[in-house]
Write an enzyme that holds these catalytic residues in place. Structure first.
Site, PDB file in Angstrom:
ATOM      1  N   CYS A 152     -84.120 -56.055  93.899  1.00  0.00           N
ATOM      2  CA  CYS A 152     -84.153 -55.201  92.708  1.00  0.00           C
ATOM      3  C   CYS A 152     -85.028 -54.019  93.076  1.00  0.00           C
ATOM      4  O   CYS A 152     -86.250 -54.130  93.110  1.00  0.00           O
ATOM      5  CB  CYS A 152     -84.723 -55.938  91.492  1.00  0.00           C
ATOM      6  SG  CYS A 152     -84.832 -54.869  90.042  1.00  0.00           S
ATOM      7  N   CYS A 199     -87.285 -52.682  89.894  1.00  0.00           N
ATOM      8  CA  CYS A 199     -88.347 -53.491  89.282  1.00  0.00           C
ATOM      9  C   CYS A 199     -88.341 -54.887  89.888  1.00  0.00           C
ATOM     10  O   CYS A 199     -88.644 -55.031  91.070  1.00  0.00           O
ATOM     11  CB  CYS A 199     -88.209 -53.520  87.765  1.00  0.00           C
ATOM     12  SG  CYS A 199     -86.543 -53.850  87.185  1.00  0.00           S
ATOM     13  N   SER A 200     -88.005 -55.900  89.113  1.00  0.00           N
ATOM     14  CA  SER A 200     -88.099 -57.259  89.640  1.00  0.00           C
ATOM     15  C   SER A 200     -87.017 -58.164  89.054  1.00  0.00           C
ATOM     16  O   SER A 200     -87.229 -59.356  88.904  1.00  0.00           O
ATOM     17  CB  SER A 200     -89.480 -57.829  89.335  1.00  0.00           C
ATOM     18  OG  SER A 200     -89.725 -57.768  87.935  1.00  0.00           O
ATOM     19  N   CYS A 201     -85.864 -57.596  88.715  1.00  0.00           N
ATOM     20  CA  CYS A 201     -84.783 -58.396  88.137  1.00  0.00           C
ATOM     21  C   CYS A 201     -84.360 -59.488  89.112  1.00  0.00           C
ATOM     22  O   CYS A 201     -84.209 -59.244  90.314  1.00  0.00           O
ATOM     23  CB  CYS A 201     -83.586 -57.502  87.803  1.00  0.00           C
ATOM     24  SG  CYS A 201     -83.999 -56.217  86.609  1.00  0.00           S
TER      25      CYS A 201
END
Lengths: 131, 214
Positions: free
Chosen positions: B119, B122-124
């Site tokens: 990702c 971000c941090s999906c």
């Protein structure tokens, strides 16, 4: 698969410049930029971190704010926050900011509550026990 | 809540990972903010303490074991595999795993293709199937370099892919999560679904590793 977010496509179509020197992208849009080795360390999440995560999820389920609200605050914090704060430190700041904006509580109420919490003790375990 | 890390004397968690330094020192500003925010949310009637506890418990219950069960089913049931590749969310729901409102896309590795998930923004991460993402997944290095030099990144994880294997990098979004179905290892023909699931590691489902061999 036609996927507009496929990283390979995106990477090849964009200039590979550090985000900070490229005015066409914001700092968090870091795909394709240069960086050092991937850090190998991992840590187990602390209770306070899990609670932050839970509060963010619950805020979404209750309709207070969405993941977009979370990300807007995270992205507006800027690159320095990304480098100096831990992941859930940034998340709790974003969680709190969204609740302030939505009027769940006021800045004054937050300030008073934080003082009250701080007065309970020196450790998380002491301070987290209100009763 | 009596204590947040009962085994902190040796500075290792029950799973053998070190705790963050900030957990072993005094109460931090951000911890105070968490407690204050949570208590205000409860006082204002947004959530109950029980809902927060239940959410933390639900998160603790999620682990790569759920993703591994999905992969093992796909390895042993060709019809399920087809359904999984066609609609990951529906196939997981079929197994009783709720992947949430996001669309889950399963991508399959084989002899010619290796998939890896990142990702960049971000941090999906498919957290409902794999648990919370590891620290490195959220790091600048992984987010930035995986789309630029995936083979080098994979080599840092100990995965050296032959040049003739195509590497596909999938960039997650807030609405779309990816699960890599690793290739089934050779020599596992006689194994059942439960035994096979033990071979499926978290990293193999992110695509930075491959399934273990028996």
């Amino acid at each position: 698969m036609a996927d507009p977010h496929d990283g390979t496509e995106q990477g090849s179509a964009r200039p590979f410049a550090p985000a900070s020197s490229d005015p066409s992208r914001r700092w968090h849009d870091m795909g394709g930029t240069l960086a050092g080795p991937v850090p190998g360390d991992e840590h187990d999440f602390a209770l306070w971190e899990k609670r932050v995560d839970a509060l963010v999820i619950l805020s979404g389920l209750k309709g207070v704010f969405t993941v977009d609200g979370l990300r807007r605050v995270l992205e507006d914090m800027g690159e320095e926050a990304f480098e100096t704060m831990t992941y859930y430190e940034r998340w709790v700041a974003a969680l709190n900011q969204n609740h302030l904006e939505q009027g769940t509580y006021t800045v004054a109420e937050l300030g008073a509550k934080m003082e009250e919490v701080r007065a309970r003790g020196e450790t998380y375990a002491d301070a987290a026990d209100a009763s | 809540m009596p204590h947040d890390h009962p085994d902190h004397d040796d500075h290792l968690s029950p799973s053998g990972h070190p705790y963050r330094p900030d957990q072993d020192t005094g109460l931090s500003y951000w911890q105070v903010m968490e407690i204050a925010t949570r208590e205000l949310m409860i006082e204002k009637g947004v959530v109950t303490a029980g809902e927060v506890a239940a959410q933390v418990e639900a998160m603790d219950a999620r682990s790569p074991a759920q993703g591994a069960a999905v992969v093992a089913r796909a390895w042993t049931d060709p019809d399920f595999r087809e359904r999984l590749l066609a609609d990951g969310s529906a196939a997981c729901a079929e197994m009783g795993f709720d992947v949430g409102p996001m669309r889950l896309i399963a991508v399959e590795n084989d002899a010619a293709t290796h998939n890896v998930v990142v990702c960049t923004l971000c941090s999906c991460y498919p957290r409902n199937l794999l648990g919370l993402p590891p620290d490195w997944y959220k790091s600048r290095a992984y987010r930035s370099r995986t789309v630029r030099e995936p083979r080098k990144v994979l080599a840092e994880f100990g995965l050296d892919l032959p040049e003739d294997v195509t590497v596909r990098v999938h960039d997650s979004t807030a609405d779309m999560r990816y699960l890599v179905v690793p290739a089934r290892p050779a020599g596992t023909e006689g194994m059942d679904e439960v035994a096979l699931a033990d071979l499926v590691t978290r990293d193999s489902m992110i695509g930075v590793g491959i399934a273990k061999t028996p």
